[in-house]
Design an enzyme around this catalytic site. Structure first.
Site, short mmCIF file in Angstrom:
data_model
loop_
_atom_site.label_atom_id
_atom_site.label_comp_id
_atom_site.label_asym_id
_atom_site.label_seq_id
_atom_site.Cartn_x
_atom_site.Cartn_y
_atom_site.Cartn_z
N LYS A 50 -51.49 22.92 15.37
CA LYS A 50 -52.79 23.51 15.85
C LYS A 50 -53.77 22.15 15.75
O LYS A 50 -54.69 22.08 16.77
CB LYS A 50 -53.99 24.60 14.53
CG LYS A 50 -53.12 25.95 14.57
CD LYS A 50 -53.73 26.48 13.31
CE LYS A 50 -52.42 27.41 12.37
NZ LYS A 50 -53.19 27.58 11.01
N ASP A 110 -48.33 9.73 12.23
CA ASP A 110 -48.15 9.38 11.03
C ASP A 110 -46.43 8.54 9.91
O ASP A 110 -46.34 7.03 10.85
CB ASP A 110 -49.10 10.46 9.63
CG ASP A 110 -49.02 9.97 8.03
OD1 ASP A 110 -49.41 8.68 8.00
OD2 ASP A 110 -48.20 10.32 7.04
N PHE A 159 -57.43 9.36 5.32
CA PHE A 159 -57.04 10.57 5.12
C PHE A 159 -58.03 11.07 6.57
O PHE A 159 -59.06 11.11 5.76
CB PHE A 159 -56.34 11.52 3.80
CG PHE A 159 -56.53 12.58 4.77
CD1 PHE A 159 -54.94 12.89 5.23
CD2 PHE A 159 -57.01 13.58 4.80
CE1 PHE A 159 -54.48 14.22 5.59
CE2 PHE A 159 -56.62 15.05 5.06
CZ PHE A 159 -55.39 15.43 5.61
N VAL A 160 -57.61 11.27 7.51
CA VAL A 160 -59.17 12.00 8.62
C VAL A 160 -59.14 13.03 8.37
O VAL A 160 -58.01 13.98 8.67
CB VAL A 160 -58.30 10.52 9.76
CG1 VAL A 160 -58.79 9.34 9.88
CG2 VAL A 160 -57.67 11.14 10.10
#
Ligand code: 5GP
Length: 187
Positions: A50, A110, A159-160
């Protein structure tokens, strides 16, 4: 549109990393490059659900070509903050991609595990070419060799959340991208 100064959703952010204006400007630039590079080709843009949904919907509207869209949903993260390396297809493409030029539109690269699985998987279906467009890239965290063809921003190892990116399914609706306070996911 949510206001960063007033919305309670922003209280869990340590800081804003990329504003909606920065994102919009970069999308316009990438859109020009994609319009040039895929001129005269049968282009299918694949949204990886998503997380990539907001980026995808803005990105395709910046590409001035008669493209098609399709959607895939895969699991690689669950609600933790580290990639498991296990990729499962939860929703597959609706149409076949034989002979098509496929552009995967992803939120963030990542470790690279998710995209290297996807690239192999879609190429094996007979795509004419396969390219990757990611909004964010954390090159410092790579576990497998993978270089996106188009990248919005290279970011640090943090971590965004926001603009589609979640933590435990929250924060996807933030219009900006921010660094989550570590205590939010360590508590
Ligand atoms: P990879 O397989 O490259 O390690 O992970 C890719 C997926 O991990 C992304 O599609 C995204 O769902 C998730 N991910 C990686 N880094 C972050 C991050 O900083 N924030 C969020 N919300 N998700 C991330």
């Amino acid at each position: 549109m949510l206001n960063a100064a007033q919305s309670p959703l922003y209280r869990d952010l340590e800081r804003i990393l990329l504003t909606r204006e920065q994102i919009r400007r970069r999308i316009d630039e990438i859109g020009e490059a994609l319009t040039r590079d895929f001129q005269g080709k049968d282009l299918v843009c694949v949204c990886i659900l998503k997380g990539a949904a907001p980026f995808f919907s803005d990105m395709i509207r910046a590409i001035d070509l008669p493209l098609r869209v399709d959607f895939m949903s895969i699991s690689s993260y669950g609600s933790a903050t580290k990639s498991s390396g296990v990729v499962r297809i939860l929703k597959d493409l609706d149409r076949d991609i034989v002979g098509q030029h496929v552009l995967i539109i992803e939120d963030i690269v990542d470790s690279g595990l998710t995209l290297s699985f996807l690239k192999q998987n879609l190429l094996a279906r007979g795509a004419a070419s396969l390219s990757v467009c990611t909004l964010l890239d954390k090159p410092g965290r790579r576990k497998v060799a993978l270089t996106p063809d188009y990248c919005g921003f290279e970011i640090e190892d943090a971590f965004v959340v926001g603009y589609g990116l979640d933590y435990a399914e929250r924060y996807r609706n933030l219009p900006d991208i921010g660094v989550l306070k570590p205590e939010v996911y360590t508590s």
